[in-house]
Design a protein around this motif. Structure first.
Motif, short mmCIF file in Angstrom:
data_model
loop_
_atom_site.label_atom_id
_atom_site.label_comp_id
_atom_site.label_asym_id
_atom_site.label_seq_id
_atom_site.Cartn_x
_atom_site.Cartn_y
_atom_site.Cartn_z
N ALA A 163 0.80 -1.22 0.00
CA ALA A 163 0.00 0.00 0.00
C ALA A 163 0.84 1.27 0.00
CB ALA A 163 -0.94 -0.01 1.20
N GLN A 164 1.86 1.33 0.89
CA GLN A 164 2.64 2.56 0.98
C GLN A 164 3.42 2.84 -0.30
OE1 GLN A 164 2.12 4.52 3.55
NE2 GLN A 164 3.34 6.10 2.57
N GLN A 183 11.81 15.58 1.79
CA GLN A 183 10.97 16.20 2.81
C GLN A 183 9.54 16.34 2.34
OE1 GLN A 183 11.84 16.76 5.95
NE2 GLN A 183 9.70 17.31 6.32
N LYS A 184 9.35 16.72 1.07
CA LYS A 184 8.00 16.86 0.52
C LYS A 184 7.30 15.51 0.50
CE LYS A 184 4.61 19.00 -1.56
NZ LYS A 184 3.79 20.01 -0.84
N LEU A 185 8.01 14.46 0.15
CA LEU A 185 7.43 13.12 0.13
C LEU A 185 7.04 12.69 1.53
CD1 LEU A 185 9.81 11.37 -2.42
CD2 LEU A 185 7.43 12.01 -2.80
N LEU A 186 7.91 12.95 2.50
CA LEU A 186 7.62 12.58 3.88
C LEU A 186 6.37 13.30 4.38
CD1 LEU A 186 11.18 12.58 5.45
CD2 LEU A 186 9.66 10.61 5.30
N GLU A 187 6.24 14.56 4.04
CA GLU A 187 5.10 15.34 4.50
C GLU A 187 3.81 14.94 3.80
OE1 GLU A 187 6.20 19.34 3.76
OE2 GLU A 187 7.65 19.45 5.42
N THR A 188 3.88 14.67 2.50
CA THR A 188 2.68 14.44 1.71
C THR A 188 2.23 12.98 1.70
OG1 THR A 188 3.33 16.27 0.26
CG2 THR A 188 1.59 14.80 -0.53
N VAL A 189 3.18 12.08 1.48
CA VAL A 189 2.82 10.66 1.34
C VAL A 189 2.80 9.93 2.68
CG1 VAL A 189 3.43 8.49 0.20
CG2 VAL A 189 3.78 10.67 -0.98
N TRP A 190 3.73 10.31 3.57
CA TRP A 190 3.78 9.67 4.88
C TRP A 190 3.05 10.46 5.96
CZ3 TRP A 190 7.36 8.40 1.31
CH2 TRP A 190 7.78 7.06 1.25
N GLY A 191 2.98 11.76 5.80
CA GLY A 191 2.36 12.58 6.84
C GLY A 191 3.31 12.92 7.96
#
Length: 239
Positions: free
Chosen positions: A164-165, A184-192
């Motif tokens: 899923a992730q 950082q953008k991926l961590l914030e957007t995809v992972w939260g």
């Protein structure tokens, strides 16, 4: 969120108590603890656990040993605690059903942040799908296609199993083709995730995604690294 059932598994009492104390301060109330693999399995069989912090080195069985057993009955998010940092160890954890990892020593606030982010991600599919343009439910990149409605990744016309992730990560790249996206953008957007997070999480999942969509993951044609900036999913017409 704070009503989630969390299980802490580690044979070091001090670590368990430290993390438990931080989680309680963060408002979590349903916290279970285990100091052996067998105790952990017993708890998982009797309670609907949402998130497991699982030490790799336990006195009876290793975290790697019991992870497949957990997956037989539970889809809880599994975060490995490990003193091992080699790529092989990390990939082994993912291959047997783990979702993420933290290396020792660690900041207990990072554990709390990861738990909160994971619980927020329960709404992630709705948010991500909402951003997809109307009537756009399929992304075609030539060698591979992403069918959002079916929740499928097709490579060379064949359905490929995708965690899923990793699937959510791929959708986000498909929504933003030919755009450089930072870790950082991926961590914030995809992972939260917002803080206290090791960005190796992104690196490992990028590796897993390349294994799914690339002919040669070590020499990627689609998901490229832009040194010092991030990653970019390239449309086939621009290759």
């Amino acid at each position: 969120m704070q009503e989630a059932n969390i299980l802490l598994v580690d044979d070091e009492t001090s670590i368990v108590k430290m993390v438990e104390m931080v989680l309680e301060k963060e408002g979590f109330t349903n916290i279970y603890t285990a100091y052996t693999a067998h105790d952990a399995l017993r708890i998982i069989q009797n309670y609907p656990i949402d998130f497991i912090v699982l030490d790799v080195m336990l006195p009876d069985l290793s975290g790697f040993d019991i992870c497949p057993k957990i997956r037989e009955t539970s889809d809880a998010y599994i975060l490995f605690l490990t003193a091992k940092v080699s790529d092989l160890d990390v990939l082994t954890g993912f291959a047997i059903g783990g979702d993420d990892y933290v290396t020792k020593p660690f900041n207990p606030l990072e554990i709390a942040a990861r738990i909160k982010a994971t619980l927020r991600r329960r709404e992630l599919p709705k948010r991500m799908y909402k951003n997809i343009k109307k009537n756009t439910n399929r992304f075609d990149f030539g060698r591979f296609c992403v069918d959002v409605d079916a929740g499928e990744l097709l490579v060379d016309g064949k359905v490929v199993q995708c965690p899923a992730q990793v699937f959510y990560l791929l959708i986000y790249f498909c929504q933003n083709p030919n755009i450089v996206i930072s870790k950082q953008k991926l961590l914030e957007t995809v992972w939260g995730f917002e803080r206290y997070v090791d960005d190796n999480t992104v690196t490992v999942h990028i590796h897993k995604l390349r294994e799914k969509i690339e002919v040669d993951p070590s020499n990627p044609k689609y998901l490229k690294t832009v040194r010092g900036l991030g990653y970019k999913l390239v449309k086939e017409r621009e290759m």
